[in-house]
Scaffold this active site. Structure first.
Site, PDB file in Angstrom:
ATOM      1  N   ASP A  43       0.888  -1.391  -0.053  1.00 40.54           N
ATOM      2  CA  ASP A  43      -0.084  -0.125  -0.082  1.00 40.54           C
ATOM      3  C   ASP A  43       0.933   1.238  -0.030  1.00 40.54           C
ATOM      4  O   ASP A  43       1.759   1.292   0.544  1.00 40.54           O
ATOM      5  CB  ASP A  43      -0.812  -0.125   1.238  1.00 40.54           C
ATOM      6  N   GLU A  61      12.366  11.247  24.633  1.00 43.95           N
ATOM      7  CA  GLU A  61      12.766  11.096  25.854  1.00 43.95           C
ATOM      8  C   GLU A  61      13.949  10.198  26.042  1.00 43.95           C
ATOM      9  O   GLU A  61      14.080   8.959  26.231  1.00 43.95           O
ATOM     10  CB  GLU A  61      11.681  10.499  26.889  1.00 43.95           C
ATOM     11  N   ASP A 105      -0.039   5.279   0.903  1.00 44.40           N
ATOM     12  CA  ASP A 105      -0.384   6.277   1.856  1.00 44.40           C
ATOM     13  C   ASP A 105      -0.401   5.651   3.287  1.00 44.40           C
ATOM     14  O   ASP A 105      -1.163   4.465   3.497  1.00 44.40           O
ATOM     15  CB  ASP A 105      -1.740   6.739   1.567  1.00 44.40           C
TER      16      ASP A 105
END
Ligand code: ADP
Ligand code: MG
Length: 408
Positions: free
Chosen positions: A31, A343, A33
Protein backbone atom coordinates in the site's frame (compact mmCIF):
# COMPACT_ATOMS: atom_id res chain seq x y z
CA UNK A 1 -11.45 -50.86 -6.77
CA UNK A 2 -9.20 -50.97 -3.78
CA UNK A 3 -6.37 -49.23 -5.57
CA UNK A 4 -8.70 -46.48 -6.79
CA UNK A 5 -9.88 -45.96 -3.21
CA UNK A 6 -6.35 -45.77 -2.07
CA UNK A 7 -5.30 -43.29 -4.69
CA UNK A 8 -8.34 -41.14 -3.93
CA UNK A 9 -7.27 -41.31 -0.32
CA UNK A 10 -3.79 -40.21 -1.33
CA UNK A 11 -5.13 -37.28 -3.37
CA UNK A 12 -7.33 -36.27 -0.43
CA UNK A 13 -4.38 -36.29 1.87
CA UNK A 14 -2.28 -34.23 -0.51
CA UNK A 15 -5.10 -31.68 -0.76
CA UNK A 16 -5.43 -31.57 2.99
CA UNK A 17 -1.70 -31.09 3.44
CA UNK A 18 -1.71 -28.30 0.92
CA UNK A 19 -4.56 -26.62 2.74
CA UNK A 20 -2.61 -26.79 5.98
CA UNK A 21 0.69 -25.68 4.44
CA UNK A 22 0.30 -22.10 3.25
CA UNK A 23 1.47 -21.68 -0.35
CA UNK A 24 4.88 -20.16 -0.82
CA UNK A 25 4.58 -16.40 -0.84
CA UNK A 26 6.71 -14.99 -3.63
CA UNK A 27 5.43 -11.46 -4.19
CA UNK A 28 4.96 -8.44 -1.95
CA UNK A 29 2.18 -5.96 -2.60
CA UNK A 30 2.52 -2.59 -0.91
CA UNK A 31 0.00 0.00 0.00
CA UNK A 32 1.22 3.58 -0.43
CA UNK A 33 -0.35 6.20 1.86
CA UNK A 34 0.54 5.63 5.52
CA UNK A 35 2.53 2.52 4.64
CA UNK A 36 5.33 3.78 2.39
CA UNK A 37 4.73 7.52 2.53
CA UNK A 38 3.66 9.74 5.38
CA UNK A 39 0.50 11.35 4.00
CA UNK A 40 -1.82 10.88 6.97
CA UNK A 41 -0.66 13.92 8.95
CA UNK A 42 -1.01 16.19 5.93
CA UNK A 43 -4.48 14.85 5.06
CA UNK A 44 -5.60 15.23 8.69
CA UNK A 45 -4.31 18.78 8.89
CA UNK A 46 -5.92 19.91 5.62
CA UNK A 47 -9.30 18.20 6.12
CA UNK A 48 -9.45 19.39 9.75
CA UNK A 49 -8.79 22.95 8.57
CA UNK A 50 -11.54 22.84 5.96
CA UNK A 51 -14.15 21.30 8.26
CA UNK A 52 -13.26 23.65 11.12
CA UNK A 53 -13.70 26.61 8.78
CA UNK A 54 -17.37 25.91 8.18
CA UNK A 55 -18.35 23.81 11.20
CA UNK A 56 -16.51 25.79 13.91
CA UNK A 57 -17.37 24.36 17.35
CA UNK A 58 -20.22 22.22 15.98
CA UNK A 59 -17.92 19.23 15.56
CA UNK A 60 -15.34 18.13 18.11
CA UNK A 61 -11.79 17.67 16.91
CA UNK A 62 -11.85 14.13 18.23
CA UNK A 63 -14.89 13.31 16.07
CA UNK A 64 -13.16 14.63 12.95
CA UNK A 65 -10.06 12.64 13.75
CA UNK A 66 -12.10 9.50 14.30
CA UNK A 67 -14.00 9.92 11.01
CA UNK A 68 -10.73 10.44 9.16
CA UNK A 69 -9.21 7.30 10.67
CA UNK A 70 -12.18 5.21 9.60
CA UNK A 71 -11.96 6.47 6.03
CA UNK A 72 -8.24 5.83 5.71
CA UNK A 73 -7.32 3.55 2.86
CA UNK A 74 -10.34 4.48 0.72
CA UNK A 75 -10.15 6.31 -2.60
CA UNK A 76 -10.40 10.12 -2.27
CA UNK A 77 -14.07 10.53 -3.25
CA UNK A 78 -15.23 7.51 -1.25
CA UNK A 79 -13.22 8.68 1.76
CA UNK A 80 -14.71 12.20 1.51
CA UNK A 81 -18.22 10.77 1.21
CA UNK A 82 -17.64 8.57 4.22
CA UNK A 83 -16.38 11.50 6.30
CA UNK A 84 -19.22 13.81 5.16
CA UNK A 85 -21.83 11.21 6.07
CA UNK A 86 -20.28 10.21 9.37
CA UNK A 87 -19.98 13.83 10.53
CA UNK A 88 -23.36 14.75 9.05
CA UNK A 89 -21.86 17.77 7.33
CA UNK A 90 -25.14 18.59 5.55
CA UNK A 91 -26.66 19.40 8.92
CA UNK A 92 -23.82 21.54 10.25
CA UNK A 93 -22.75 23.19 7.00
CA UNK A 94 -25.20 23.29 4.12
CA UNK A 95 -27.48 20.95 2.16
CA UNK A 96 -24.96 20.60 -0.64
CA UNK A 97 -22.03 19.70 1.65
CA UNK A 98 -21.56 16.16 0.40
CA UNK A 99 -18.41 14.16 -0.21
CA UNK A 100 -17.87 15.69 -3.63
CA UNK A 101 -18.05 19.21 -2.22
CA UNK A 102 -15.73 18.33 0.66
CA UNK A 103 -13.23 16.86 -1.80
CA UNK A 104 -13.39 19.98 -3.97
CA UNK A 105 -12.50 22.06 -0.90
CA UNK A 106 -9.60 19.90 0.28
CA UNK A 107 -7.95 18.80 -2.95
CA UNK A 108 -6.50 22.14 -4.15
CA UNK A 109 -4.45 22.45 -0.93
CA UNK A 110 -3.56 18.77 -0.88
CA UNK A 111 -2.47 18.77 -4.51
CA UNK A 112 -0.31 21.80 -3.86
CA UNK A 113 1.30 20.10 -0.87
CA UNK A 114 1.76 16.42 -1.87
CA UNK A 115 5.36 17.26 -2.70
CA UNK A 116 6.09 17.72 1.04
CA UNK A 117 5.34 14.09 1.75
CA UNK A 118 8.21 11.91 2.98
CA UNK A 119 8.86 8.18 3.12
CA UNK A 120 7.76 6.35 6.27
CA UNK A 121 10.50 5.23 8.69
CA UNK A 122 11.93 1.97 7.39
CA UNK A 123 10.36 2.25 3.92
CA UNK A 124 13.60 2.83 2.07
CA UNK A 125 15.26 -0.09 3.89
CA UNK A 126 12.34 -2.39 3.03
CA UNK A 127 12.30 -1.49 -0.67
CA UNK A 128 16.07 -1.78 -0.97
CA UNK A 129 16.01 -5.17 0.79
CA UNK A 130 13.29 -6.54 -1.50
CA UNK A 131 15.09 -5.29 -4.57
CA UNK A 132 18.50 -6.61 -3.48
CA UNK A 133 17.14 -10.03 -2.58
CA UNK A 134 15.29 -10.39 -5.87
CA UNK A 135 11.74 -10.33 -4.53
CA UNK A 136 9.23 -9.04 -7.05
CA UNK A 137 6.94 -6.41 -5.58
CA UNK A 138 4.38 -3.85 -6.60
CA UNK A 139 2.11 -1.08 -5.46
CA UNK A 140 -1.67 -1.30 -4.90
CA UNK A 141 -2.92 2.13 -3.91
CA UNK A 142 -6.27 3.89 -3.69
CA UNK A 143 -4.55 7.03 -4.97
CA UNK A 144 -5.66 7.90 -8.50
CA UNK A 145 -2.88 7.89 -11.09
CA UNK A 146 -3.09 11.67 -11.60
CA UNK A 147 -2.00 12.34 -7.99
CA UNK A 148 0.50 9.52 -7.75
CA UNK A 149 3.26 11.41 -9.51
CA UNK A 150 2.70 14.47 -7.30
CA UNK A 151 3.03 12.34 -4.17
CA UNK A 152 6.06 10.48 -5.48
CA UNK A 153 7.91 13.43 -7.01
CA UNK A 154 10.64 13.17 -4.37
CA UNK A 155 10.55 9.37 -4.38
CA UNK A 156 10.68 8.44 -8.07
CA UNK A 157 13.35 5.94 -7.20
CA UNK A 158 10.89 3.94 -5.08
CA UNK A 159 8.27 4.02 -7.80
CA UNK A 160 10.81 2.82 -10.35
CA UNK A 161 11.43 -0.39 -8.37
CA UNK A 162 7.79 -1.50 -8.54
CA UNK A 163 6.91 -4.31 -10.91
CA UNK A 164 3.32 -3.14 -10.96
CA UNK A 165 1.61 0.12 -10.04
CA UNK A 166 -2.12 -0.38 -9.54
CA UNK A 167 -3.95 2.88 -8.82
CA UNK A 168 -7.51 3.39 -7.61
CA UNK A 169 -8.76 4.59 -11.00
CA UNK A 170 -7.90 1.27 -12.67
CA UNK A 171 -10.63 -0.72 -10.91
CA UNK A 172 -14.39 -0.49 -10.58
CA UNK A 173 -14.45 -0.79 -6.80
CA UNK A 174 -11.98 0.61 -4.26
CA UNK A 175 -10.77 -0.92 -0.99
CA UNK A 176 -12.25 -2.65 1.06
CA UNK A 177 -13.27 -4.51 -2.13
CA UNK A 178 -10.45 -6.78 -3.27
CA UNK A 179 -10.29 -5.47 -6.86
CA UNK A 180 -7.07 -3.43 -6.49
CA UNK A 181 -5.21 -6.37 -4.97
CA UNK A 182 -6.60 -8.92 -7.43
CA UNK A 183 -5.42 -6.76 -10.31
CA UNK A 184 -2.01 -6.46 -8.66
CA UNK A 185 -1.63 -10.25 -8.41
CA UNK A 186 -2.73 -10.68 -12.01
CA UNK A 187 -0.26 -8.04 -13.18
CA UNK A 188 2.52 -9.67 -11.17
CA UNK A 189 1.60 -12.96 -12.85
CA UNK A 190 0.77 -15.01 -9.75
CA UNK A 191 -2.24 -16.26 -7.79
CA UNK A 192 -3.38 -13.95 -4.99
CA UNK A 193 -2.37 -16.61 -2.45
CA UNK A 194 1.27 -16.07 -3.39
CA UNK A 195 1.16 -12.42 -2.33
CA UNK A 196 1.93 -10.81 1.02
CA UNK A 197 0.36 -7.40 1.48
CA UNK A 198 1.75 -4.66 3.73
CA UNK A 199 -1.02 -2.26 4.74
CA UNK A 200 -1.62 0.43 7.37
CA UNK A 201 -5.45 0.64 7.42
CA UNK A 202 -8.27 -1.74 8.40
CA UNK A 203 -10.00 -0.96 5.08
CA UNK A 204 -6.88 -1.98 3.14
CA UNK A 205 -6.28 -5.11 5.22
CA UNK A 206 -9.91 -6.10 4.68
CA UNK A 207 -9.45 -5.76 0.91
CA UNK A 208 -6.23 -7.78 0.91
CA UNK A 209 -7.80 -10.53 3.00
CA UNK A 210 -10.82 -10.70 0.68
CA UNK A 211 -8.40 -11.12 -2.22
CA UNK A 212 -6.98 -14.17 -0.40
CA UNK A 213 -3.58 -12.64 0.32
CA UNK A 214 -1.47 -12.84 3.46
CA UNK A 215 -1.65 -9.58 5.38
CA UNK A 216 0.90 -7.71 7.47
CA UNK A 217 -0.69 -4.73 9.21
CA UNK A 218 1.45 -1.73 10.18
CA UNK A 219 -1.32 0.32 11.81
CA UNK A 220 -1.36 4.06 11.31
CA UNK A 221 -4.60 4.29 13.25
CA UNK A 222 -4.90 4.04 17.02
CA UNK A 223 -7.33 1.13 17.28
CA UNK A 224 -5.22 -1.97 16.72
CA UNK A 225 -8.11 -4.34 17.36
CA UNK A 226 -9.73 -3.16 14.11
CA UNK A 227 -6.98 -5.04 12.26
CA UNK A 228 -7.42 -8.37 14.00
CA UNK A 229 -10.09 -9.85 11.70
CA UNK A 230 -7.95 -9.27 8.60
CA UNK A 231 -4.25 -9.39 9.46
CA UNK A 232 -1.97 -12.42 9.86
CA UNK A 233 0.31 -10.26 11.93
CA UNK A 234 0.18 -6.73 13.34
CA UNK A 235 3.54 -4.98 13.74
CA UNK A 236 4.48 -1.59 15.17
CA UNK A 237 6.46 -0.25 12.26
CA UNK A 238 8.28 -1.30 9.11
CA UNK A 239 11.37 -1.94 11.29
CA UNK A 240 9.57 -4.89 12.86
CA UNK A 241 8.70 -6.89 9.74
CA UNK A 242 9.44 -10.61 9.96
CA UNK A 243 9.54 -11.60 6.30
CA UNK A 244 10.90 -15.09 6.95
CA UNK A 245 7.57 -15.98 8.52
CA UNK A 246 6.08 -15.74 5.03
CA UNK A 247 8.91 -17.60 3.30
CA UNK A 248 10.50 -14.38 2.05
CA UNK A 249 14.21 -13.53 2.43
CA UNK A 250 14.81 -12.16 5.96
CA UNK A 251 16.54 -8.88 6.72
CA UNK A 252 20.21 -9.36 7.56
CA UNK A 253 21.00 -5.96 9.06
CA UNK A 254 20.08 -6.67 12.71
CA UNK A 255 23.06 -6.93 15.06
CA UNK A 256 22.51 -9.56 17.72
CA UNK A 257 23.96 -9.57 21.23
CA UNK A 258 25.56 -13.02 20.88
CA UNK A 259 24.95 -13.68 24.57
CA UNK A 260 22.23 -16.27 24.19
CA UNK A 261 19.51 -13.63 24.41
CA UNK A 262 17.24 -12.68 21.52
CA UNK A 263 18.15 -9.01 21.92
CA UNK A 264 19.32 -7.31 18.76
CA UNK A 265 19.55 -3.79 17.43
CA UNK A 266 18.97 -2.36 13.99
CA UNK A 267 21.41 0.35 12.84
CA UNK A 268 19.56 3.17 11.08
CA UNK A 269 20.77 6.21 9.15
CA UNK A 270 21.82 8.41 12.11
CA UNK A 271 19.41 11.16 13.12
CA UNK A 272 20.78 14.22 14.95
CA UNK A 273 18.62 16.41 17.21
CA UNK A 274 19.47 19.39 19.33
CA UNK A 275 17.59 21.67 21.68
CA UNK A 276 17.04 22.85 25.22
CA UNK A 277 15.84 20.29 27.77
CA UNK A 278 12.19 20.93 28.59
CA UNK A 279 9.83 19.77 31.35
CA UNK A 280 8.12 16.46 30.67
CA UNK A 281 5.38 14.86 32.74
CA UNK A 282 7.70 14.24 35.68
CA UNK A 283 7.07 10.51 35.40
CA UNK A 284 10.53 9.28 34.49
CA UNK A 285 12.42 9.94 37.69
CA UNK A 286 9.54 9.80 40.12
CA UNK A 287 7.78 6.61 39.07
CA UNK A 288 10.57 4.64 37.45
CA UNK A 289 13.84 5.94 38.84
CA UNK A 290 14.77 6.57 35.22
CA UNK A 291 14.99 10.29 34.41
CA UNK A 292 14.46 11.26 30.78
CA UNK A 293 15.54 14.64 29.45
CA UNK A 294 12.71 15.68 27.15
CA UNK A 295 13.29 17.79 24.05
CA UNK A 296 10.65 19.97 22.45
CA UNK A 297 9.16 17.94 19.58
CA UNK A 298 7.60 20.91 17.82
CA UNK A 299 11.05 22.20 16.91
CA UNK A 300 12.21 18.76 15.77
CA UNK A 301 9.29 17.58 13.68
CA UNK A 302 11.43 16.68 10.68
CA UNK A 303 13.78 14.43 12.69
CA UNK A 304 11.01 12.88 14.77
CA UNK A 305 8.90 12.01 11.73
CA UNK A 306 11.82 10.09 10.31
CA UNK A 307 11.72 7.72 13.31
CA UNK A 308 8.95 5.23 14.11
CA UNK A 309 7.71 5.21 17.71
CA UNK A 310 9.93 2.90 19.70
CA UNK A 311 13.10 2.56 21.75
CA UNK A 312 16.44 3.64 20.28
CA UNK A 313 20.05 3.99 21.35
CA UNK A 314 22.80 6.41 20.57
CA UNK A 315 24.85 9.27 21.95
CA UNK A 316 24.22 12.46 23.85
CA UNK A 317 26.28 15.59 24.29
CA UNK A 318 25.74 17.74 27.37
CA UNK A 319 28.04 20.46 28.72
CA UNK A 320 30.70 19.39 26.23
CA UNK A 321 30.79 15.74 27.36
CA UNK A 322 29.61 12.64 25.49
CA UNK A 323 27.31 10.05 27.07
CA UNK A 324 25.61 6.89 25.88
CA UNK A 325 21.85 7.18 25.83
CA UNK A 326 18.72 5.08 25.41
CA UNK A 327 15.64 6.92 24.28
CA UNK A 328 11.99 6.48 23.56
CA UNK A 329 10.11 8.14 20.76
CA UNK A 330 6.51 7.84 21.76
CA UNK A 331 3.04 9.23 21.47
CA UNK A 332 1.81 11.83 23.90
CA UNK A 333 -0.52 9.96 26.24
CA UNK A 334 -2.93 12.88 26.22
CA UNK A 335 -5.08 13.06 23.17
CA UNK A 336 -3.58 15.53 20.83
CA UNK A 337 -3.33 15.01 17.14
CA UNK A 338 -0.08 13.27 16.25
CA UNK A 339 2.13 14.66 18.98
CA UNK A 340 5.21 12.64 19.74
CA UNK A 341 7.64 12.78 22.65
CA UNK A 342 11.45 12.47 22.68
CA UNK A 343 12.80 11.11 25.96
CA UNK A 344 16.47 10.19 26.28
CA UNK A 345 17.91 8.63 29.41
CA UNK A 346 21.57 9.55 29.61
CA UNK A 347 23.50 6.57 30.97
CA UNK A 348 25.32 8.52 33.65
CA UNK A 349 24.61 9.69 37.22
CA UNK A 350 24.24 13.47 37.34
CA UNK A 351 24.40 15.50 40.54
CA UNK A 352 21.59 17.83 39.53
CA UNK A 353 18.91 18.51 36.90
CA UNK A 354 19.79 20.23 33.63
CA UNK A 355 16.50 21.74 32.51
CA UNK A 356 16.96 24.51 29.95
CA UNK A 357 20.45 23.38 28.99
CA UNK A 358 21.39 22.52 25.41
CA UNK A 359 21.32 18.79 24.67
CA UNK A 360 22.41 17.14 21.45
CA UNK A 361 21.47 13.58 20.50
CA UNK A 362 22.49 11.08 17.86
CA UNK A 363 20.00 8.29 17.28
CA UNK A 364 22.06 5.41 15.90
CA UNK A 365 19.99 2.23 16.16
CA UNK A 366 16.51 0.91 16.81
CA UNK A 367 16.02 -1.49 19.69
CA UNK A 368 12.38 -2.48 20.05
CA UNK A 369 8.81 -1.20 19.84
CA UNK A 370 7.14 0.43 22.80
CA UNK A 371 5.41 -2.38 24.61
CA UNK A 372 2.70 -2.82 27.19
CA UNK A 373 4.19 -4.24 30.34
CA UNK A 374 2.14 -6.14 32.86
CA UNK A 375 3.89 -4.46 35.79
CA UNK A 376 5.99 -1.42 36.54
CA UNK A 377 8.80 -3.71 37.72
CA UNK A 378 8.82 -5.53 34.38
CA UNK A 379 9.02 -2.17 32.58
CA UNK A 380 11.91 -0.97 34.77
CA UNK A 381 13.74 -4.25 34.28
CA UNK A 382 13.32 -4.01 30.52
CA UNK A 383 14.63 -0.43 30.40
CA UNK A 384 17.71 -1.44 32.41
CA UNK A 385 18.26 -4.29 29.98
CA UNK A 386 17.91 -1.79 27.08
CA UNK A 387 20.66 0.26 28.70
CA UNK A 388 22.93 -2.79 29.04
CA UNK A 389 22.32 -3.70 25.39
CA UNK A 390 23.05 -0.11 24.34
CA UNK A 391 26.39 -0.07 26.20
CA UNK A 392 27.52 -3.26 24.45
CA UNK A 393 26.24 -2.30 21.03
CA UNK A 394 27.67 1.22 20.99
CA UNK A 395 31.14 -0.35 21.23
CA UNK A 396 30.60 -2.49 18.14
CA UNK A 397 32.40 -1.52 14.93
CA UNK A 398 29.06 -1.04 13.17
CA UNK A 399 27.95 1.65 15.64
CA UNK A 400 30.91 3.12 17.52
CA UNK A 401 31.72 5.67 14.81
CA UNK A 402 28.24 7.19 14.90
CA UNK A 403 29.51 9.38 17.75
CA UNK A 404 31.10 11.53 15.04
CA UNK A 405 27.64 12.89 14.18
CA UNK A 406 27.73 14.88 17.43
CA UNK A 407 29.05 18.41 16.95
CA UNK A 408 32.08 18.20 19.22
P1 ADP B 1 10.47 15.30 33.17
O1 ADP B 1 9.17 14.65 33.02
O2 ADP B 1 10.37 16.76 33.47
O3 ADP B 1 11.35 15.03 31.99
P2 ADP B 1 11.96 13.30 34.62
O4 ADP B 1 11.52 12.63 35.86
O5 ADP B 1 11.97 12.48 33.35
O6 ADP B 1 11.14 14.63 34.45
O7 ADP B 1 13.42 13.86 34.89
C1 ADP B 1 14.14 14.40 33.81
C2 ADP B 1 15.15 15.44 34.20
O8 ADP B 1 16.09 14.89 35.10
C3 ADP B 1 15.94 15.90 33.01
O9 ADP B 1 15.29 16.96 32.34
C4 ADP B 1 17.27 16.29 33.58
O10 ADP B 1 17.24 17.67 33.94
C5 ADP B 1 17.38 15.44 34.86
N1 ADP B 1 18.30 14.30 34.74
C6 ADP B 1 19.14 13.93 35.74
N2 ADP B 1 19.86 12.85 35.38
C7 ADP B 1 19.46 12.50 34.13
C8 ADP B 1 19.84 11.46 33.24
N3 ADP B 1 20.79 10.55 33.56
N4 ADP B 1 19.22 11.38 32.04
C9 ADP B 1 18.26 12.27 31.73
N5 ADP B 1 17.87 13.28 32.51
C10 ADP B 1 18.45 13.42 33.74
MG1 MG C 1 11.40 13.06 31.14
Amino acid sequence: MESIDRSIDRVDRATRDRARMPPKRTRVVLDLDGTLINTEQLVDEVVHGVIRAFAREAIASEAIHDALERARGMRPLEASEDVATRLNLRAVASEDMDGRKLLSLTSPTLNARWGEVRLMPGAERLLEHLRASGVIFGLATSTPREYLDLKMKRHENALGMMSCVITGDLVARGKPYPDIFELAAKTLGVASEECVVIEDTPVGCDAARRAGMSVIAVPSTRDRSAFEPFADVIVHSLYDLDLARFGLPPFTDWLSMDDGSTDAVLPIPPVVMRGPVVKGFGRGAKELGIPTANLDVAALKFQVDSLAPGIYLGWAKLRGSVYEQVMSIGWNPFFDNAKKTIEPWLLHEFEEDFYGEELELVVAAYLRPEADFTSLDALIERIHRDAAVAKVMLKRDELKDTVKFLHL
